[in-house]
Design a protein around this motif. Sequence first.
Motif, PDB file in Angstrom:
ATOM      1  N   CYS A   1      91.063  28.540 -80.085  1.00 44.52           N
ATOM      2  CA  CYS A   1      90.001  28.863 -79.435  1.00 44.52           C
ATOM      3  C   CYS A   1      89.908  29.485 -78.151  1.00 44.52           C
ATOM      4  CB  CYS A   1      88.951  27.797 -79.385  1.00 44.52           C
ATOM      5  SG  CYS A   1      89.236  26.385 -79.164  1.00 44.52           S
ATOM      6  N   ARG A   2      91.293  29.470 -77.537  1.00 42.65           N
ATOM      7  CA  ARG A   2      91.519  29.899 -76.099  1.00 42.65           C
ATOM      8  C   ARG A   2      91.349  31.439 -76.368  1.00 42.65           C
ATOM      9  NH1 ARG A   2      95.218  25.798 -76.668  1.00 42.65           N
ATOM     10  NH2 ARG A   2      95.425  24.547 -74.854  1.00 42.65           N
ATOM     11  N   LEU A   3      91.461  31.947 -77.598  1.00 41.10           N
ATOM     12  CA  LEU A   3      91.556  33.451 -77.618  1.00 41.10           C
ATOM     13  C   LEU A   3      90.275  33.929 -77.931  1.00 41.10           C
ATOM     14  CD1 LEU A   3      94.701  33.803 -79.794  1.00 41.10           C
ATOM     15  CD2 LEU A   3      94.450  33.796 -77.175  1.00 41.10           C
ATOM     16  N   ARG A   4      89.015  33.124 -78.042  1.00 33.73           N
ATOM     17  CA  ARG A   4      87.859  33.686 -78.443  1.00 33.73           C
ATOM     18  C   ARG A   4      87.081  34.616 -77.379  1.00 33.73           C
ATOM     19  NH1 ARG A   4      83.753  29.545 -81.513  1.00 33.73           N
ATOM     20  NH2 ARG A   4      82.207  31.292 -80.799  1.00 33.73           N
ATOM     21  N   PRO A   5      86.816  35.547 -77.555  1.00 32.54           N
ATOM     22  CA  PRO A   5      86.287  36.575 -76.450  1.00 32.54           C
ATOM     23  C   PRO A   5      85.037  36.224 -75.764  1.00 32.54           C
ATOM     24  CG  PRO A   5      86.004  37.472 -78.636  1.00 32.54           C
ATOM     25  CD  PRO A   5      86.892  36.383 -78.856  1.00 32.54           C
ATOM     26  N   ASP A   6      84.012  35.346 -76.612  1.00 32.66           N
ATOM     27  CA  ASP A   6      82.783  35.068 -76.041  1.00 32.66           C
ATOM     28  C   ASP A   6      82.902  33.908 -75.474  1.00 32.66           C
ATOM     29  OD1 ASP A   6      83.554  33.456 -78.352  1.00 32.66           O
ATOM     30  OD2 ASP A   6      81.550  33.163 -79.356  1.00 32.66           O
ATOM     31  N   ILE A   7      83.704  32.869 -75.609  1.00 34.53           N
ATOM     32  CA  ILE A   7      83.942  31.747 -74.563  1.00 34.53           C
ATOM     33  C   ILE A   7      84.466  32.383 -73.342  1.00 34.53           C
ATOM     34  CG2 ILE A   7      85.030  29.716 -74.386  1.00 34.53           C
ATOM     35  CD1 ILE A   7      84.688  29.120 -77.204  1.00 34.53           C
ATOM     36  N   ARG A   8      85.497  33.124 -73.628  1.00 37.03           N
ATOM     37  CA  ARG A   8      86.372  33.689 -72.238  1.00 37.03           C
ATOM     38  C   ARG A   8      85.393  34.416 -71.608  1.00 37.03           C
ATOM     39  NH1 ARG A   8      90.604  31.701 -70.380  1.00 37.03           N
ATOM     40  NH2 ARG A   8      91.375  31.700 -72.640  1.00 37.03           N
ATOM     41  N   ALA A   9      84.406  35.347 -71.840  1.00 40.22           N
ATOM     42  CA  ALA A   9      83.609  36.077 -71.349  1.00 40.22           C
ATOM     43  C   ALA A   9      82.503  35.141 -70.563  1.00 40.22           C
ATOM     44  CB  ALA A   9      82.621  37.063 -72.132  1.00 40.22           C
ATOM     45  N   MET A  10      82.039  34.094 -71.209  1.00 41.76           N
ATOM     46  CA  MET A  10      81.002  33.113 -70.495  1.00 41.76           C
ATOM     47  C   MET A  10      81.776  32.210 -69.294  1.00 41.76           C
ATOM     48  SD  MET A  10      78.804  30.104 -72.199  1.00 41.76           S
ATOM     49  CE  MET A  10      77.362  29.370 -71.236  1.00 41.76           C
ATOM     50  N   GLU A  11      83.079  31.959 -69.639  1.00 48.84           N
ATOM     51  CA  GLU A  11      83.710  31.299 -68.660  1.00 48.84           C
ATOM     52  C   GLU A  11      83.839  32.257 -67.446  1.00 48.84           C
ATOM     53  OE1 GLU A  11      88.346  30.770 -68.734  1.00 48.84           O
ATOM     54  OE2 GLU A  11      87.666  29.015 -69.272  1.00 48.84           O
ATOM     55  N   HIS A  12      84.033  33.527 -67.528  1.00 47.91           N
ATOM     56  CA  HIS A  12      84.206  34.383 -66.288  1.00 47.91           C
ATOM     57  C   HIS A  12      82.672  34.804 -65.684  1.00 47.91           C
ATOM     58  CE1 HIS A  12      88.376  34.820 -67.559  1.00 47.91           C
ATOM     59  NE2 HIS A  12      88.592  35.317 -66.393  1.00 47.91           N
ATOM     60  N   GLY A  13      81.440  34.392 -66.268  1.00 51.23           N
ATOM     61  CA  GLY A  13      80.401  34.585 -65.928  1.00 51.23           C
ATOM     62  C   GLY A  13      79.511  35.828 -66.391  1.00 51.23           C
ATOM     63  N   ASP A  14      80.225  36.385 -67.390  1.00 51.98           N
ATOM     64  CA  ASP A  14      79.706  37.654 -67.774  1.00 51.98           C
ATOM     65  C   ASP A  14      78.861  37.291 -69.308  1.00 51.98           C
ATOM     66  OD1 ASP A  14      79.139  40.201 -69.186  1.00 51.98           O
ATOM     67  OD2 ASP A  14      81.100  41.074 -68.790  1.00 51.98           O
ATOM     68  N   MET A  15      77.452  37.111 -69.110  1.00 48.36           N
ATOM     69  CA  MET A  15      76.806  36.637 -70.107  1.00 48.36           C
ATOM     70  C   MET A  15      76.402  37.516 -71.151  1.00 48.36           C
ATOM     71  SD  MET A  15      76.563  33.456 -69.739  1.00 48.36           S
ATOM     72  CE  MET A  15      75.035  32.767 -70.744  1.00 48.36           C
ATOM     73  N   ASP A  16      76.185  38.819 -70.674  1.00 49.49           N
ATOM     74  CA  ASP A  16      75.758  39.812 -71.704  1.00 49.49           C
ATOM     75  C   ASP A  16      77.125  40.074 -72.724  1.00 49.49           C
ATOM     76  OD1 ASP A  16      73.484  40.259 -70.378  1.00 49.49           O
ATOM     77  OD2 ASP A  16      74.205  42.085 -69.053  1.00 49.49           O
ATOM     78  N   LEU A  17      78.278  40.114 -72.045  1.00 46.37           N
ATOM     79  CA  LEU A  17      79.471  40.291 -72.821  1.00 46.37           C
ATOM     80  C   LEU A  17      79.508  39.075 -73.781  1.00 46.37           C
ATOM     81  CD1 LEU A  17      81.917  41.788 -73.812  1.00 46.37           C
ATOM     82  CD2 LEU A  17      83.165  40.797 -71.966  1.00 46.37           C
ATOM     83  N   ALA A  18      79.406  37.958 -73.561  1.00 41.60           N
ATOM     84  CA  ALA A  18      79.453  36.695 -74.018  1.00 41.60           C
ATOM     85  C   ALA A  18      78.359  36.619 -75.219  1.00 41.60           C
ATOM     86  CB  ALA A  18      79.308  35.384 -73.275  1.00 41.60           C
TER      87      ALA A  18
ATOM     88  N   ALA B   1      88.385  18.686 -68.277  1.00 40.62           N
ATOM     89  CA  ALA B   1      87.684  19.776 -69.143  1.00 40.62           C
ATOM     90  C   ALA B   1      87.935  21.252 -68.550  1.00 40.62           C
ATOM     91  CB  ALA B   1      86.205  19.387 -69.033  1.00 40.62           C
ATOM     92  N   VAL B   2      88.097  21.240 -67.060  1.00 37.08           N
ATOM     93  CA  VAL B   2      88.366  22.568 -66.682  1.00 37.08           C
ATOM     94  C   VAL B   2      89.535  23.332 -67.115  1.00 37.08           C
ATOM     95  CG1 VAL B   2      88.840  23.541 -64.512  1.00 37.08           C
ATOM     96  CG2 VAL B   2      87.048  22.033 -64.475  1.00 37.08           C
ATOM     97  N   THR B   3      90.641  22.435 -67.482  1.00 36.21           N
ATOM     98  CA  THR B   3      91.732  23.082 -67.913  1.00 36.21           C
ATOM     99  C   THR B   3      91.872  23.165 -69.278  1.00 36.21           C
ATOM    100  OG1 THR B   3      92.885  20.868 -68.526  1.00 36.21           O
ATOM    101  CG2 THR B   3      93.089  21.408 -66.191  1.00 36.21           C
ATOM    102  N   LEU B   4      90.903  22.978 -70.076  1.00 34.03           N
ATOM    103  CA  LEU B   4      91.214  23.145 -71.541  1.00 34.03           C
ATOM    104  C   LEU B   4      91.093  24.537 -72.066  1.00 34.03           C
ATOM    105  CD1 LEU B   4      88.888  20.045 -72.857  1.00 34.03           C
ATOM    106  CD2 LEU B   4      91.251  20.209 -72.399  1.00 34.03           C
ATOM    107  N   ASN B   5      90.190  25.262 -71.440  1.00 33.48           N
ATOM    108  CA  ASN B   5      90.503  26.730 -71.934  1.00 33.48           C
ATOM    109  C   ASN B   5      91.420  27.697 -71.141  1.00 33.48           C
ATOM    110  OD1 ASN B   5      89.118  28.292 -74.004  1.00 33.48           O
ATOM    111  ND2 ASN B   5      88.290  29.812 -72.138  1.00 33.48           N
ATOM    112  N   GLU B   6      92.220  27.192 -70.403  1.00 32.09           N
ATOM    113  CA  GLU B   6      93.062  27.848 -69.540  1.00 32.09           C
ATOM    114  C   GLU B   6      94.398  28.227 -70.558  1.00 32.09           C
ATOM    115  OE1 GLU B   6      95.288  27.318 -65.178  1.00 32.09           O
ATOM    116  OE2 GLU B   6      94.942  25.620 -66.584  1.00 32.09           O
ATOM    117  N   LEU B   7      94.536  29.505 -70.216  1.00 37.30           N
ATOM    118  CA  LEU B   7      95.799  30.024 -70.811  1.00 37.30           C
ATOM    119  C   LEU B   7      97.133  29.894 -69.900  1.00 37.30           C
ATOM    120  CD1 LEU B   7      94.534  33.296 -72.591  1.00 37.30           C
ATOM    121  CD2 LEU B   7      95.729  31.428 -73.686  1.00 37.30           C
ATOM    122  N   GLU B   8      97.999  29.166 -70.278  1.00 30.14           N
ATOM    123  CA  GLU B   8      99.176  28.962 -69.540  1.00 30.14           C
ATOM    124  C   GLU B   8     100.046  30.293 -69.560  1.00 30.14           C
ATOM    125  OE1 GLU B   8     101.110  25.229 -70.599  1.00 30.14           O
ATOM    126  OE2 GLU B   8      99.145  24.210 -70.836  1.00 30.14           O
ATOM    127  N   PRO B   9     101.028  30.424 -68.664  1.00 33.02           N
ATOM    128  CA  PRO B   9     101.714  31.653 -68.719  1.00 33.02           C
ATOM    129  C   PRO B   9     102.618  31.461 -70.010  1.00 33.02           C
ATOM    130  CG  PRO B   9     101.934  30.875 -66.415  1.00 33.02           C
ATOM    131  CD  PRO B   9     101.160  29.761 -67.410  1.00 33.02           C
TER     132      PRO B   9
END
Length: 473
Positions: free
Chosen positions: A395-412, A376-384
């Motif tokens: 959905c790898r390009l969804r900004p809300d999921i990407r923000a949550m993945e980085h711990g930015d809950m306000d942006l998510a 599961a850890v690998t599923l939202n990863e953007l490969e080079p």
Amino acid sequence: MNSEEEFFDAQTGLESDDSGEVSFKDALVFDSNEGTDGSSEQENGVWERRKALPGETISRSNFSVWSILKKCVGMELSKIAMPVEFNEPLSFLQRISEYMEHTHLIHRACSLSDAVDRMQVVAAFAVSAVASQWERTRKPFNPLLGETYELIREDEGYRLISEQVSHHPPVSAFHAESLKQEFEFHGSICPKLKFWGKSVEAEPQGTMTLELLKHKEAYTWTNPMCCVHNIILGKLWIEQYGTVEIVNHSTGDKCILNFKPCGMFGKDLHKVEGFIQDESKKKRRVIYGKWTESMYSIDPKLYETKKAEKKTGSDPQKEVNIHNPSETFPTAEVEEDDELPEGQDTVTVIPGSALLWRITPRPSHSAQMYNFTSFAVTLNELEPGMERLLPPTDCRLRPDIRAMEHGDMDLASAEKERLEEKQRAARREQSEGEEEWSTRWFRMVTNPFTGAEDWQYTGGYFDRKYTDCPNIY
């Protein structure tokens, strides 16, 4: 079936996972230095899949779940916009792709010559498909209409495409296929979520279809019910329950699996029991285990003999710790239904059983990553170089999921609200216009094996022609 040849025997298999028959692959665990996003790169420049998320799990300790859910008792939660604190940083389309974590079982089934042997491995695959839900107490993000997700794993020999084909009701369709034309695995899921005061119940409506092309066989089944307990107070815990019937439409064989509810004293927590019967309804194998640990197969006569011995007290079996077979534990007991039983990582293994499947150990830091598996850890990863290959709907390009993945809950939270409003505006625009929205990669058909309506992949996705795909983000 010769268990020593087809599967390694449970009595000796507990001590070692060296067998190549049904053992796990550890390809997703790496020792290289991580990058800032959890990915890693070897000295020779070969890119490896990441083993950690960019940010740790966001605590919900300061968030009032009851303030949101108190008005939702008995309601269908998919129609309610839930705060981002309820989520984990994956889309439901990515969560579906976790069915493929144990693809080696499908490959194993393809290699077997006996239909009953194939059925029991398919049964193990059906159980393994829900194993990743263990301790995953947060919901994935609801996909936007037209959202897609692709997963290509050349090392595992398959590729998958999924699409959100309906918003109300929410329906996610997927299609996975072998790179060597050995199998196809496809289906659709319409999750029904309801809140019942202390728990959330999820009914995954939809049919799974697995086709073993070499054997010209098709298997169908539906997934069990899932319930998350102690939503308001206490430790969250998950149980799966209900009957799963797997049908081989070519031979008439069936496997009936009973995912047992926890019960009053917790003795059936996580247990799965069932049997395989042929077209004449003769029992051929008994299947048992736990969906959180492992599954075994045994001859029905031997099973009944051991069962009778246990009732008379002549065969005092003990709970066997699958990580330390020499250590034993008593059966767990609890006083209240909604309390998490103090169960151990154990399965009562009957001598003479064959091990079909064992769960992959999770990373040691899984609790800090929403209890994700290594897969599961690998599923939202953007490969080079992946961004230029993906359609704008992935959905790898969804900004809300990407923000949550980085711990930015306000942006998510802000991005989630923006995307939901953009989706509502798109629906209003479509309702006012003459042109109706239509799916791109799937179409509604009649499932030739069940006779029910189902979604079928129309092909063409992997030709990489996305020029007219809308930018839904």
